[in-house]
Design a protein around this motif. Structure first.
Motif, PDB file in Angstrom:
ATOM      1  N   ALA A   1      -3.170 -40.553 -29.177  1.00 62.18           N
ATOM      2  CA  ALA A   1      -1.793 -40.665 -28.714  1.00 62.18           C
ATOM      3  C   ALA A   1      -1.811 -40.960 -27.222  1.00 62.18           C
ATOM      4  O   ALA A   1      -2.829 -40.764 -26.551  1.00 62.18           O
ATOM      5  CB  ALA A   1      -1.035 -39.361 -29.003  1.00 62.18           C
ATOM      6  N   PRO A   2      -0.707 -41.423 -26.661  1.00 60.22           N
ATOM      7  CA  PRO A   2      -0.654 -41.677 -25.212  1.00 60.22           C
ATOM      8  C   PRO A   2      -0.865 -40.389 -24.414  1.00 60.22           C
ATOM      9  O   PRO A   2      -0.593 -39.283 -24.885  1.00 60.22           O
ATOM     10  CB  PRO A   2       0.752 -42.240 -25.000  1.00 60.22           C
ATOM     11  N   ILE A   3      -1.317 -40.556 -23.168  1.00 58.66           N
ATOM     12  CA  ILE A   3      -1.610 -39.429 -22.292  1.00 58.66           C
ATOM     13  C   ILE A   3      -0.784 -39.574 -21.017  1.00 58.66           C
ATOM     14  O   ILE A   3      -0.740 -40.638 -20.397  1.00 58.66           O
ATOM     15  CB  ILE A   3      -3.101 -39.373 -21.908  1.00 58.66           C
ATOM     16  N   GLY A   4      -0.135 -38.490 -20.609  1.00 55.99           N
ATOM     17  CA  GLY A   4       0.575 -38.434 -19.351  1.00 55.99           C
ATOM     18  C   GLY A   4       0.033 -37.297 -18.506  1.00 55.99           C
ATOM     19  O   GLY A   4      -0.871 -36.562 -18.914  1.00 55.99           O
ATOM     20  N   MET A   5       0.582 -37.149 -17.303  1.00 55.30           N
ATOM     21  CA  MET A   5       0.132 -36.074 -16.425  1.00 55.30           C
ATOM     22  C   MET A   5       1.252 -35.702 -15.468  1.00 55.30           C
ATOM     23  O   MET A   5       2.038 -36.561 -15.052  1.00 55.30           O
ATOM     24  CB  MET A   5      -1.114 -36.492 -15.638  1.00 55.30           C
ATOM     25  N   PHE A   6       1.312 -34.404 -15.146  1.00 60.04           N
ATOM     26  CA  PHE A   6       2.223 -33.958 -14.104  1.00 60.04           C
ATOM     27  C   PHE A   6       1.579 -32.815 -13.344  1.00 60.04           C
ATOM     28  O   PHE A   6       0.577 -32.245 -13.757  1.00 60.04           O
ATOM     29  CB  PHE A   6       3.582 -33.536 -14.690  1.00 60.04           C
ATOM     30  N   GLY A   7       2.160 -32.510 -12.198  1.00 62.59           N
ATOM     31  CA  GLY A   7       1.646 -31.413 -11.408  1.00 62.59           C
ATOM     32  C   GLY A   7       2.591 -31.089 -10.277  1.00 62.59           C
ATOM     33  O   GLY A   7       3.517 -31.850  -9.969  1.00 62.59           O
ATOM     34  N   GLN A   8       2.358 -29.936  -9.664  1.00 62.89           N
ATOM     35  CA  GLN A   8       3.162 -29.490  -8.535  1.00 62.89           C
ATOM     36  C   GLN A   8       2.326 -29.571  -7.267  1.00 62.89           C
ATOM     37  O   GLN A   8       1.133 -29.272  -7.274  1.00 62.89           O
ATOM     38  CB  GLN A   8       3.653 -28.054  -8.771  1.00 62.89           C
ATOM     39  N   SER A   9       2.935 -30.024  -6.176  1.00 62.64           N
ATOM     40  CA  SER A   9       2.269 -30.093  -4.885  1.00 62.64           C
ATOM     41  C   SER A   9       1.019 -30.971  -4.982  1.00 62.64           C
ATOM     42  O   SER A   9       1.098 -32.122  -5.394  1.00 62.64           O
ATOM     43  CB  SER A   9       1.946 -28.676  -4.393  1.00 62.64           C
ATOM     44  N   ALA A  10      -0.161 -30.433  -4.622  1.00 66.86           N
ATOM     45  CA  ALA A  10      -1.390 -31.219  -4.732  1.00 66.86           C
ATOM     46  C   ALA A  10      -1.655 -31.649  -6.167  1.00 66.86           C
ATOM     47  O   ALA A  10      -2.333 -32.653  -6.407  1.00 66.86           O
ATOM     48  CB  ALA A  10      -2.576 -30.430  -4.194  1.00 66.86           C
ATOM     49  N   GLY A  11      -1.127 -30.892  -7.140  1.00 69.24           N
ATOM     50  CA  GLY A  11      -1.248 -31.304  -8.539  1.00 69.24           C
ATOM     51  C   GLY A  11      -0.435 -32.545  -8.844  1.00 69.24           C
ATOM     52  O   GLY A  11      -0.840 -33.383  -9.656  1.00 69.24           O
ATOM     53  N   GLY A  12       0.735 -32.676  -8.198  1.00 68.45           N
ATOM     54  CA  GLY A  12       1.515 -33.900  -8.344  1.00 68.45           C
ATOM     55  C   GLY A  12       0.822 -35.084  -7.707  1.00 68.45           C
ATOM     56  O   GLY A  12       0.842 -36.203  -8.240  1.00 68.45           O
ATOM     57  N   PHE A  13       0.203 -34.866  -6.540  1.00 66.36           N
ATOM     58  CA  PHE A  13      -0.643 -35.885  -5.903  1.00 66.36           C
ATOM     59  C   PHE A  13      -1.733 -36.297  -6.882  1.00 66.36           C
ATOM     60  O   PHE A  13      -1.958 -37.500  -7.127  1.00 66.36           O
ATOM     61  CB  PHE A  13      -1.226 -35.285  -4.626  1.00 66.36           C
ATOM     62  N   ALA A  14      -2.430 -35.314  -7.465  1.00 66.51           N
ATOM     63  CA  ALA A  14      -3.527 -35.619  -8.389  1.00 66.51           C
ATOM     64  C   ALA A  14      -3.044 -36.422  -9.589  1.00 66.51           C
ATOM     65  O   ALA A  14      -3.744 -37.314 -10.079  1.00 66.51           O
ATOM     66  CB  ALA A  14      -4.198 -34.329  -8.840  1.00 66.51           C
ATOM     67  N   ALA A  15      -1.843 -36.117 -10.076  1.00 68.43           N
ATOM     68  CA  ALA A  15      -1.317 -36.843 -11.230  1.00 68.43           C
ATOM     69  C   ALA A  15      -1.152 -38.322 -10.915  1.00 68.43           C
ATOM     70  O   ALA A  15      -1.584 -39.199 -11.681  1.00 68.43           O
ATOM     71  CB  ALA A  15       0.011 -36.228 -11.665  1.00 68.43           C
ATOM     72  N   LEU A  16      -0.541 -38.629  -9.766  1.00 65.53           N
ATOM     73  CA  LEU A  16      -0.319 -40.029  -9.412  1.00 65.53           C
ATOM     74  C   LEU A  16      -1.608 -40.719  -8.997  1.00 65.53           C
ATOM     75  O   LEU A  16      -1.832 -41.889  -9.328  1.00 65.53           O
ATOM     76  CB  LEU A  16       0.720 -40.119  -8.299  1.00 65.53           C
ATOM     77  N   GLN A  17      -2.485 -40.001  -8.286  1.00 64.09           N
ATOM     78  CA  GLN A  17      -3.745 -40.620  -7.880  1.00 64.09           C
ATOM     79  C   GLN A  17      -4.617 -40.912  -9.098  1.00 64.09           C
ATOM     80  O   GLN A  17      -5.286 -41.957  -9.166  1.00 64.09           O
ATOM     81  CB  GLN A  17      -4.489 -39.718  -6.905  1.00 64.09           C
ATOM     82  N   THR A  18      -4.625 -40.020 -10.071  1.00 63.11           N
ATOM     83  CA  THR A  18      -5.384 -40.268 -11.302  1.00 63.11           C
ATOM     84  C   THR A  18      -4.796 -41.449 -12.060  1.00 63.11           C
ATOM     85  O   THR A  18      -5.534 -42.285 -12.605  1.00 63.11           O
ATOM     86  CB  THR A  18      -5.415 -39.019 -12.184  1.00 63.11           C
TER      87      THR A  18
END
Length: 434
Positions: free
Chosen positions: A265-282
């Motif tokens: 299935a498709p994969i998404g990602m989310f995060g807060q603060s540095a986790g949000g940075f990691a989501a977009l950078q990944t």
């Protein structure tokens, strides 16, 4: 997923918690501290007892999390993952990397399956010792007593493919501080994998009771002595390690697809603060991420969100896939340069939302936990508003759940609902479109 089974106090105040590397951005000298005597505890505890009234003088505060709103019960399993291809980036001489993840998923049945605590005793002790919420008294809060709504080992509901969503927390935070949203997404049919970044998170407890505590305080203290360039380098390393951790977890998700433990299935990602940075950078670095949501995470290696310079590659280059930005009150792409750069360089669907009255930690479980702690310990109102803002707790939770769930429904499932993603909604007046 493969579990690979073979194998003195510090003062810190991360009240704003807004930065990529929270310690460096706030100019705080952390000192690393261990959790002596930490031991393994059962993954489930009694969830029937009501939250007690706590004496301001002696007893410890105990909290509850909000129940998820979706149609599914939630199952969970915690896994130890070992990356033998990558040396540990924080501990010299350690030739493999270990992570702990929680997998949340829609359950076929939760009957007779116990609910699990938000944190084990070892993790709770480490979290209390680091005390990222600096306005809260240490030793007065029973972080291990909070129950989630996830049931240990409940069978997965396999009716159709289940989109996978990864979650990364803020710097210094455990994976469990995003439980409200991970439980919520699982209750709506997603498989959610929450990642603890070892030696970044306050404390990570592995099977058998071994607890590894954060090394970032020590690393920041060293970098601060060396000067601004070293602090920036530490920010860059911290974020690069998080992305590498996430890509390893993606490999494990792919193995689960290949072996049939999960239907592809498709994969998404989310995060807060540095986790949000990691989501977009990944998402920028790895095409396996279809869509990403960033909850109040700056995308540059700077001391203040509004500073120019030191952009990440995702901010410089942008992304082609859909992304969602949700900021605290006062921060959006018009005054956060890294968000503006991402917006200007990206194609495709994207939204920039601000929650009126929100603070940085509003996008974590703090939004429900902090007011309970304040009531039980008699803390001033300013403590609550300083940490989680003025938006009412129920409204903050409802808005986050609605927008994050609708975002992944649209881009991982192709569902046409969630029309409030396309413009202001009277149902969520606290959310402002930028």
């Amino acid at each position: 997923m493969d579990t690979n089974d073979t194998d003195g106090d510090t003062k810190t105040n991360l009240t704003s918690r807004r930065r990529v590397l929270a310690a460096s951005a706030l100019g705080l000298a952390w000192a690393a501290s261990g959790v002596p005597g930490a031991r393994a505890t059962a993954m489930a505890a009694d969830d029937t007892a009501p939250t007690p009234r706590v004496s301001h003088a002696s007893r410890m505060a105990r909290m509850k999390l909000p129940a998820p709103s979706g149609p599914y019960g939630v199952g969970t399993v915690s896994l130890r993952l070992v990356d033998r291809r990558r040396a540990d980036p924080w501990v010299a001489g350690r030739r493999r990397l270990e992570l702990m993840v929680d997998v949340r998923y829609p359950a076929r049945s939760v009957a007779s399956r116990p609910r699990v605590p938000q944190m084990t005793q070892g993790e709770a002790a480490g979290f209390d010792r680091v005390n990222n919420f600096g306005a809260l008294p240490k030793g007065r809060i029973d972080w291990s007593a909070t129950q989630t709504f996830a049931h240990l080992g409940a069978p997965l509901d396999r009716r159709g493919p289940r989109p996978v969503v990864l979650y990364s927390p803020g710097v210094g935070d455990p994976r469990t501080l995003g439980t409200t949203l991970t439980d919520e997404l699982a209750s709506h049919g997603f498989v959610v994998v929450a990642i603890d970044h070892t030696y970044d998170a306050s404390a990570v407890e592995f099977p058998g009771g071994r607890v590894e505590t954060t090394l970032l305080p020590r690393e920041f203290e060293r970098a601060q002595k060396e000067g601004p360039a070293a602090v920036v380098a530490l920010m860059q390393k911290t974020c690069a390690v998080r992305v590498a951790d996430t890509r390893f977890v993606l490999d494990e998700v792919e193995r689960a697809f290949a072996t049939g433990r999960l239907e592809r299935a498709p994969i998404g990602m989310f995060g807060q603060s540095a986790g949000g940075f990691a989501a977009l950078q990944t998402m920028h670095d790895d095409g396996r991420i279809t869509a990403a949501a960033n909850l109040d995470g700056v995308l540059a290696y700077v001391s203040e969100d509004h500073d120019e310079g030191e952009l990440s590659s995702v901010a410089r280059d942008g992304v082609d896939g859909p992304f969602l930005l949700m900021g605290m009150d006062g921060d959006d792409r018009t005054n956060v340069p890294s968000w503006r750069a991402l917006w200007e360089h990206s194609d495709g669907w994207h939204r920039d939302l601000v929650m009126r009255g929100a603070q940085h930690a509003t996008y974590t479980d703090a939004t429900s936990l902090i007011p309970q702690i304040a009531r039980q310990l008699g803390l001033p109102k300013e403590t609550v508003t300083g940490l989680v803002g003025t938006v009412p707790t129920a409204r903050a939770i409802a808005a986050q759940r609605a927008y994050v769930t609708a975002f992944f429904d649209r881009w991982l499932r192709g569902r046409a609902g969630g029309h409030f993603l396309d413009g202001p909604s009277s149902n969520y007046p606290e959310v402002r479109f930028v």
